[in-house]
Motif scaffolding. Structure first.
Motif, short mmCIF file in Angstrom:
data_model
loop_
_atom_site.label_atom_id
_atom_site.label_comp_id
_atom_site.label_asym_id
_atom_site.label_seq_id
_atom_site.Cartn_x
_atom_site.Cartn_y
_atom_site.Cartn_z
N ALA A 34 -3.78 4.80 4.17
CA ALA A 34 -2.64 5.40 3.47
C ALA A 34 -2.11 6.65 4.16
O ALA A 34 -0.89 6.82 4.28
N GLU A 35 -3.00 7.54 4.59
CA GLU A 35 -2.54 8.79 5.22
C GLU A 35 -1.80 8.49 6.52
O GLU A 35 -0.72 9.04 6.76
N ALA A 36 -2.38 7.63 7.36
CA ALA A 36 -1.76 7.31 8.64
C ALA A 36 -0.45 6.56 8.44
O ALA A 36 0.53 6.79 9.15
N TYR A 37 -0.40 5.68 7.44
CA TYR A 37 0.83 4.93 7.16
C TYR A 37 1.93 5.87 6.71
O TYR A 37 3.04 5.85 7.24
N ALA A 38 1.64 6.72 5.74
CA ALA A 38 2.64 7.64 5.21
C ALA A 38 3.11 8.63 6.27
O ALA A 38 4.28 9.03 6.25
N ASP A 85 0.88 7.06 -1.97
CA ASP A 85 0.30 6.55 -3.23
C ASP A 85 0.46 5.04 -3.33
O ASP A 85 -0.45 4.35 -3.80
N TRP A 86 1.61 4.52 -2.89
CA TRP A 86 1.84 3.07 -2.91
C TRP A 86 0.82 2.36 -2.02
O TRP A 86 0.26 1.33 -2.39
N MET A 87 0.54 2.94 -0.84
CA MET A 87 -0.42 2.33 0.07
C MET A 87 -1.85 2.45 -0.46
O MET A 87 -2.69 1.60 -0.20
N ARG A 88 -2.13 3.48 -1.24
CA ARG A 88 -3.48 3.64 -1.83
C ARG A 88 -3.72 2.68 -2.99
O ARG A 88 -4.86 2.37 -3.31
N ALA A 89 -2.67 2.22 -3.63
CA ALA A 89 -2.79 1.30 -4.77
C ALA A 89 -3.32 -0.05 -4.28
O ALA A 89 -3.27 -0.35 -3.09
N PRO A 90 -3.81 -0.87 -5.19
CA PRO A 90 -4.27 -2.19 -4.78
C PRO A 90 -3.17 -2.97 -4.07
O PRO A 90 -2.00 -2.88 -4.43
N SER A 91 -3.56 -3.72 -3.06
CA SER A 91 -2.61 -4.50 -2.27
C SER A 91 -1.91 -5.53 -3.15
O SER A 91 -2.49 -6.07 -4.09
N VAL A 92 -0.66 -5.80 -2.80
CA VAL A 92 0.09 -6.84 -3.51
C VAL A 92 -0.43 -8.23 -3.13
O VAL A 92 -0.12 -9.21 -3.78
N ILE A 93 -1.25 -8.29 -2.08
CA ILE A 93 -1.85 -9.56 -1.66
C ILE A 93 -3.22 -9.67 -2.33
O ILE A 93 -4.09 -8.85 -2.10
N PRO A 94 -3.40 -10.66 -3.21
CA PRO A 94 -4.66 -10.77 -3.93
C PRO A 94 -5.81 -11.11 -3.00
O PRO A 94 -5.62 -11.79 -1.98
N PRO A 95 -7.03 -10.65 -3.34
CA PRO A 95 -8.18 -10.99 -2.51
C PRO A 95 -8.51 -12.47 -2.63
O PRO A 95 -8.16 -13.11 -3.63
N GLY A 147 9.93 9.01 -0.65
CA GLY A 147 9.16 10.20 -0.31
C GLY A 147 7.80 9.85 0.26
O GLY A 147 7.18 8.87 -0.13
N ARG A 148 7.37 10.66 1.21
CA ARG A 148 6.09 10.41 1.89
C ARG A 148 4.92 10.35 0.91
O ARG A 148 4.04 9.49 1.05
N GLU A 149 4.89 11.23 -0.07
CA GLU A 149 3.77 11.21 -1.03
C GLU A 149 3.76 9.93 -1.85
O GLU A 149 2.70 9.34 -2.08
N ALA A 150 4.92 9.47 -2.28
CA ALA A 150 5.00 8.22 -3.04
C ALA A 150 4.61 7.03 -2.17
O ALA A 150 3.95 6.09 -2.64
N ILE A 151 4.99 7.06 -0.89
CA ILE A 151 4.61 5.98 0.03
C ILE A 151 3.09 5.98 0.22
O ILE A 151 2.46 4.93 0.22
N ALA A 184 9.39 10.00 7.36
CA ALA A 184 9.91 11.34 7.15
C ALA A 184 9.48 11.81 5.75
O ALA A 184 9.22 10.99 4.88
N PRO A 185 9.41 13.12 5.52
CA PRO A 185 9.01 13.60 4.20
C PRO A 185 9.83 13.01 3.06
O PRO A 185 9.30 12.76 1.98
N ASP A 186 11.11 12.74 3.31
CA ASP A 186 11.96 12.12 2.29
C ASP A 186 12.25 10.66 2.60
O ASP A 186 13.22 10.08 2.13
N GLY A 187 11.37 10.04 3.39
CA GLY A 187 11.55 8.66 3.80
C GLY A 187 11.55 7.68 2.64
O GLY A 187 11.00 7.97 1.57
N ILE A 188 12.15 6.52 2.86
CA ILE A 188 12.26 5.50 1.82
C ILE A 188 11.75 4.18 2.35
O ILE A 188 12.13 3.75 3.45
N LEU A 189 10.91 3.53 1.55
CA LEU A 189 10.47 2.16 1.80
C LEU A 189 11.16 1.31 0.75
O LEU A 189 10.82 1.38 -0.44
N ALA A 190 12.17 0.56 1.16
CA ALA A 190 13.01 -0.21 0.24
C ALA A 190 12.46 -1.63 0.09
O ALA A 190 12.69 -2.48 0.95
N LEU A 191 11.73 -1.86 -0.98
CA LEU A 191 11.12 -3.16 -1.25
C LEU A 191 11.96 -3.93 -2.26
O LEU A 191 12.77 -3.34 -2.99
#
Length: 150
Positions: A28-32, A56-66, A50-54, A36-43
Motif C-alpha cells: 500500500a505505501e509503495a503503491y500510494a 487505504d484502498w490498497m490496504r483493504a481486502p482485495s476485490v479479487i477473492p482468494p 487523494g494519496r491517503e485514500a488510495i 500525487a498527493p491529490d491523485g485520483i484512481l478512477a474506478l
C-alpha cells in the motif's frame, strides 16, 4: 523527441512499473507513493481521491477473492505497449496496455489512461483510469461473482 523527453519517458515507464509491482504485491505505501498527493484512481465503482485514500484502498481486502481451495493465489499485471505524450515539461499523458495472468492463465486485459505530473522530485500519477477490455471465463475476477461481464 528531445533528450529531456527521452529521459522523462524513461522515468515515467519506471514509475508505471513500480506502481504495477506494488499493486500486485499489495504494498500500500509503495503503491500510494506513485500518486500525487491529490491523485485520483478512477474506478468503475467510483473514484478514490487523494494519496491517503488510495493507500487505504490498497490496504483493504482485495476485490479479487482468494481461491476457494485455500491455496495461495496470485495476479500478475504485465505492462505492454505504452505511449507517452508531453504537455510541457511538467505534465504528460500515457496510455499503457496490460495483461493479467493468474492460476487461470491469461486472466483479463485492458489499458490505463494516466495523467502524470512532475513535482520537482519526480513523475507522479495525477489521474489513472483503468479500462478492462476482456475477462476470461475462468478469470479469478469471476470467482464468487457470476455477474462479472467482460
Amino acid at each position: 523527441m528531445t533528450a529531456a523527453e527521452v529521459q522523462a519517458e524513461a522515468e515515467i515507464r519506471q514509475l508505471l512499473a513500480r506502481c504495477t509491482q506494488a499493486g500486485d504485491a499489495r504494498k500500500a505505501e509503495a503503491y500510494a507513493a506513485c500518486y500525487a498527493p491529490d491523485g485520483i484512481l478512477a474506478l468503475d465503482g467510483g473514484a478514490v481521491a487523494g494519496r491517503e485514500a488510495i493507500r487505504d484502498w490498497m490496504r483493504a481486502p482485495s476485490v479479487i477473492p482468494p481461491p476457494a481451495s485455500g491455496a495461495p493465489g496470485f495476479v500478475s499485471h504485465h505492462l505492454t505497449t505504452c505511449s507517452v505524450a508531453f504537455d510541457g515539461r511538467e505534465a504528460a499523458t500515457a496510455r499503457t496496455y496490460w495483461l493479467v495472468t493468474s492460476a487461470a492463465g491469461l486472466d483479463h486485459n485492458g489499458f490505463y489512461v494516466d495523467r502524470l505530473v512532475h513535482d520537482g522530485g519526480g513523475w507522479l500519477i495525477a489521474h489513472r483510469r483503468p479500462r478492462t477490455l476482456w475477462i476470461s471465463p475462468a478469470s479469478v475476477l469471476r470467482r464468487g461473482d457470476p455477474a462479472v461481464t467482460p
